[in-house]
Design an enzyme around this catalytic site. Sequence first.
Site, PDB file in Angstrom:
ATOM      1  N   LYS A 186       1.223  -1.484   0.157  1.00  0.00           N
ATOM      2  CA  LYS A 186      -0.287  -0.341  -0.360  1.00  0.00           C
ATOM      3  C   LYS A 186       0.842   1.264  -0.401  1.00  0.00           C
ATOM      4  CE  LYS A 186      -4.265  -1.863   0.100  1.00  0.00           C
ATOM      5  NZ  LYS A 186      -4.430  -2.974   0.287  1.00  0.00           N
TER       6      LYS A 186
HETATM    7  C1  LIG Z   1      -5.392  -4.126   0.424  1.00  0.00           C
HETATM    8  C2  LIG Z   1      -7.271  -3.704   0.661  1.00  0.00           C
HETATM    9  C3  LIG Z   1      -7.931  -4.517   1.277  1.00  0.00           C
HETATM   10  C4  LIG Z   1      -6.809  -5.408   2.992  1.00  0.00           C
HETATM   11  O1  LIG Z   1      -5.955  -4.769   3.738  1.00  0.00           O
HETATM   12  P1  LIG Z   1      -5.330  -5.585   4.514  1.00  0.00           P
HETATM   13  O2  LIG Z   1      -4.257  -4.564   4.892  1.00  0.00           O
HETATM   14  O3  LIG Z   1      -4.316  -6.354   3.281  1.00  0.00           O
HETATM   15  O4  LIG Z   1      -5.644  -6.826   4.879  1.00  0.00           O
HETATM   16  C5  LIG Z   1      -8.856  -3.321   2.144  1.00  0.00           C
HETATM   17  N1  LIG Z   1      -9.444  -3.323   0.864  1.00  0.00           N
HETATM   18  C6  LIG Z   1      -9.109  -3.109   0.001  1.00  0.00           C
HETATM   19  C7  LIG Z   1      -9.676  -2.315  -1.190  1.00  0.00           C
HETATM   20  C8  LIG Z   1      -7.455  -3.131  -0.268  1.00  0.00           C
HETATM   21  O5  LIG Z   1      -6.908  -2.853  -1.245  1.00  0.00           O
END
Ligand SMILES: *Cc1c(COP(=O)(O)O)cnc(C)c1O
Length: 403
Positions: A186
């Site tokens: 992210k």
């Molecule tokens: C990455 C992501 C999540 C989940 O996050 P994690 O930290 O990987 O559990 C939820 N929604 C979207 C749109 C994502 O891209």
Amino acid sequence: MPGFEVFGEEEKREILDVLETGVLFRYEFAEQRKGVYKVAEFEKRFAKYCGAAYAQAVSSGTAALRVAMAALGISPGDEVITQGFTFVATWEAILESGAIPVFTDVDETLTMDPEDLEQKITPRTRAIIPVHMLGAPAPIDEIVAVADRHGIPVIEDTAQACGGTFNGRRLGTFGAMGIFSFDPVKTITTGEGGMVVTNDEALYLNCSEYHDHGHDHNPVLERGLEGRRFIGFNYRMGELQGAIGLAQLAKLDAIIAEQRKHKAAIKAALEEVEGVSFREIPHPEGDTATFLAFFLPDGETTRKFNGVLSDEKAGAIYFKNNTWHFYPKWEHLHGGLTLCKTGWPFKKNVRGEDLNFSPSSLPKSEEIFDRLLVYPVPIKMSDDRLKTIVAAIEKAAGSQVRV
Ligand SMILES: *Cc1c(COP(=O)(O)O)cnc(C)c1O
């Protein structure tokens, strides 16, 4: 993206602060920790950055979705609407809450189609989760207007658009709650981690208590003696993640600024190509520029174009075939595959109904994704890399003309 591209001395220093106390837990150890509370500090600064009254750090973005739904009292048999283009976590968290996911089409914003949302609301709808996909805002004003008309709370899934805005206000602050992810890929990362933001004190307290076994975090009492209003679970963030989060958050605006430069440079090359059009972005100034999404006139041209890009070492993502993000590719959802011997949550749900998710129920999204290509935009991009991408685009455009 991702934020690890800019890991440096700042992250190291923050981690060392924690290791010097030896306290990896966000609570307790008052004497030993010598005033170091990294997760609490990260929450405070994140809330301030977003312009939200409260922020609750959790162990992942998926956990943030689960905790937000728990805070709203989402219950078995409730319906929660989200969109057919998102990471699987969004609907996993709905199912994990005992609720039933209902999927809308996306339009050329690649986010929730407000018209389809209106169609999918039923008397059982208890929450709406629009997703600001690929770094750019959804038409959140329209979505919240539809939700408000029906009195249904909105949870913004802002996992992919941390730092983005809509009409000058941070994404994640338009609904009842907003959730964020700091997973390894992210825009800012803590390895694993997530956040819930809200302006509603009661919802915040629900999140705070639910995410830590129901502890009410009374600052006066010793931890084991705290009260509990309800049962909870463990979705806590640890101090090492909080420490990295602080360093990363301080870099977020600079990350977005770099991405915008690189996105503009790649986009300039694509603008020269006949037949290319771009993803519609409801508020372009609020785009975090983590991705560049574009369309070609039809599926065959798109696949051919990307074939040349790939041969030239600059292939784009063809999300139509993506098994993590696109509804028609979620075979475990369509097949009702679960470890539960009873078939839960797909069989014998609380209403006594079986759930059935047909892979072909979002034809509008499929038509759009047939001709969609997406470049992830790096924070650091060498001139050589940009040259490779531009040359690949030019070559693909040339071969497209010959078709
Ligand atoms: C990455 C992501 C999540 C989940 O996050 P994690 O930290 O990987 O559990 C939820 N929604 C979207 C749109 C994502 O891209």
